[in-house]
Motif scaffolding. Sequence first.
Motif, short mmCIF file in Angstrom:
data_model
loop_
_atom_site.label_atom_id
_atom_site.label_comp_id
_atom_site.label_asym_id
_atom_site.label_seq_id
_atom_site.Cartn_x
_atom_site.Cartn_y
_atom_site.Cartn_z
N ARG A 1 0.45 16.76 -13.48
CA ARG A 1 0.59 18.22 -13.36
C ARG A 1 1.57 18.76 -14.41
O ARG A 1 1.31 19.77 -15.07
CB ARG A 1 1.06 18.61 -11.96
CG ARG A 1 -0.03 18.58 -10.91
CD ARG A 1 0.43 19.22 -9.60
NE ARG A 1 1.59 18.54 -9.02
CZ ARG A 1 1.54 17.47 -8.23
NH1 ARG A 1 0.37 16.93 -7.94
NH2 ARG A 1 2.64 16.94 -7.74
N GLU A 2 2.69 18.06 -14.56
CA GLU A 2 3.70 18.49 -15.54
C GLU A 2 3.15 18.42 -16.97
O GLU A 2 3.35 19.33 -17.76
CB GLU A 2 4.95 17.62 -15.40
CG GLU A 2 6.04 17.93 -16.40
CD GLU A 2 6.71 19.30 -16.20
OE1 GLU A 2 7.52 19.67 -17.05
OE2 GLU A 2 6.42 19.98 -15.20
N LEU A 3 2.43 17.35 -17.27
CA LEU A 3 1.85 17.24 -18.62
C LEU A 3 0.79 18.32 -18.87
O LEU A 3 0.71 18.87 -19.97
CB LEU A 3 1.25 15.84 -18.83
CG LEU A 3 2.28 14.73 -19.04
CD1 LEU A 3 1.60 13.37 -19.04
CD2 LEU A 3 3.04 14.95 -20.34
N ILE B 1 1.14 6.75 -6.82
CA ILE B 1 0.05 7.71 -7.06
C ILE B 1 0.60 9.13 -7.00
O ILE B 1 0.29 9.96 -7.87
CB ILE B 1 -1.11 7.50 -6.06
CG1 ILE B 1 -1.86 6.21 -6.39
CG2 ILE B 1 -2.07 8.70 -6.08
CD1 ILE B 1 -2.87 5.79 -5.33
N ARG B 2 1.41 9.42 -5.99
CA ARG B 2 2.00 10.77 -5.88
C ARG B 2 2.85 11.08 -7.11
O ARG B 2 2.79 12.18 -7.66
CB ARG B 2 2.82 10.90 -4.60
CG ARG B 2 1.99 11.15 -3.36
CD ARG B 2 2.85 11.54 -2.16
NE ARG B 2 3.68 10.46 -1.68
CZ ARG B 2 3.27 9.50 -0.84
NH1 ARG B 2 2.03 9.51 -0.38
NH2 ARG B 2 4.09 8.56 -0.44
N HIS B 3 3.63 10.10 -7.55
CA HIS B 3 4.47 10.30 -8.74
C HIS B 3 3.59 10.53 -9.98
O HIS B 3 3.88 11.43 -10.78
CB HIS B 3 5.38 9.09 -8.93
CG HIS B 3 6.26 9.19 -10.12
ND1 HIS B 3 7.31 10.08 -10.20
CD2 HIS B 3 6.24 8.54 -11.30
CE1 HIS B 3 7.90 9.96 -11.38
NE2 HIS B 3 7.26 9.03 -12.07
N LEU C 1 0.83 -1.20 0.00
CA LEU C 1 0.00 0.00 0.00
C LEU C 1 0.86 1.26 0.00
O LEU C 1 0.57 2.24 -0.71
CB LEU C 1 -0.94 -0.01 1.20
CG LEU C 1 -1.98 1.11 1.27
CD1 LEU C 1 -2.83 1.16 0.02
CD2 LEU C 1 -2.85 0.91 2.50
N HIS C 2 1.95 1.24 0.74
CA HIS C 2 2.89 2.37 0.76
C HIS C 2 3.45 2.60 -0.65
O HIS C 2 3.55 3.74 -1.12
CB HIS C 2 4.01 2.11 1.77
CG HIS C 2 5.03 3.18 1.85
ND1 HIS C 2 4.78 4.40 2.44
CD2 HIS C 2 6.30 3.23 1.39
CE1 HIS C 2 5.87 5.15 2.34
NE2 HIS C 2 6.80 4.47 1.71
#
Length: 129
Positions: free
Chosen positions: A103-105, A95-97, A88-89
């Motif tokens: 956001r970058e795209l 997910i964060r990545h 899960l970690h």
Amino acid sequence: MKIGEASRLSGCHIETIRYYERVGILSPTARSESGYRCYADHHIQQLRFILHARELGFSLDDIRELLSLKEQPDLSCQAVDSITDKHLHGIRNRIRHLESLARELRRISASCSGGHIAECRILEALGKH
């Protein structure tokens, strides 16, 4: 039952069944006199377990360990919890990545003027990174 029937009942592709047996995730099968693998109901249950765990993204090593733990019903489930928490970690980190990539795209895509390739800001941004 033969491998085709095991495949149909479990939903697992024949080659994948052979692979799981070869790498030691699926318990060994008996062989008929003619050399065919003979699968039992417990193999179908193992395959379904493996498929569900794979759908959840568990690694083959984790699945091997989970199957081993499953065979020891008197043990504490702390080891299972630990494997699940670690997985899960890892999912949360991915997910964060992925959110960062999105956001970058979006940022790069917003710079697109819709003109010609020679002025394409998306290609320019990709080349600078």
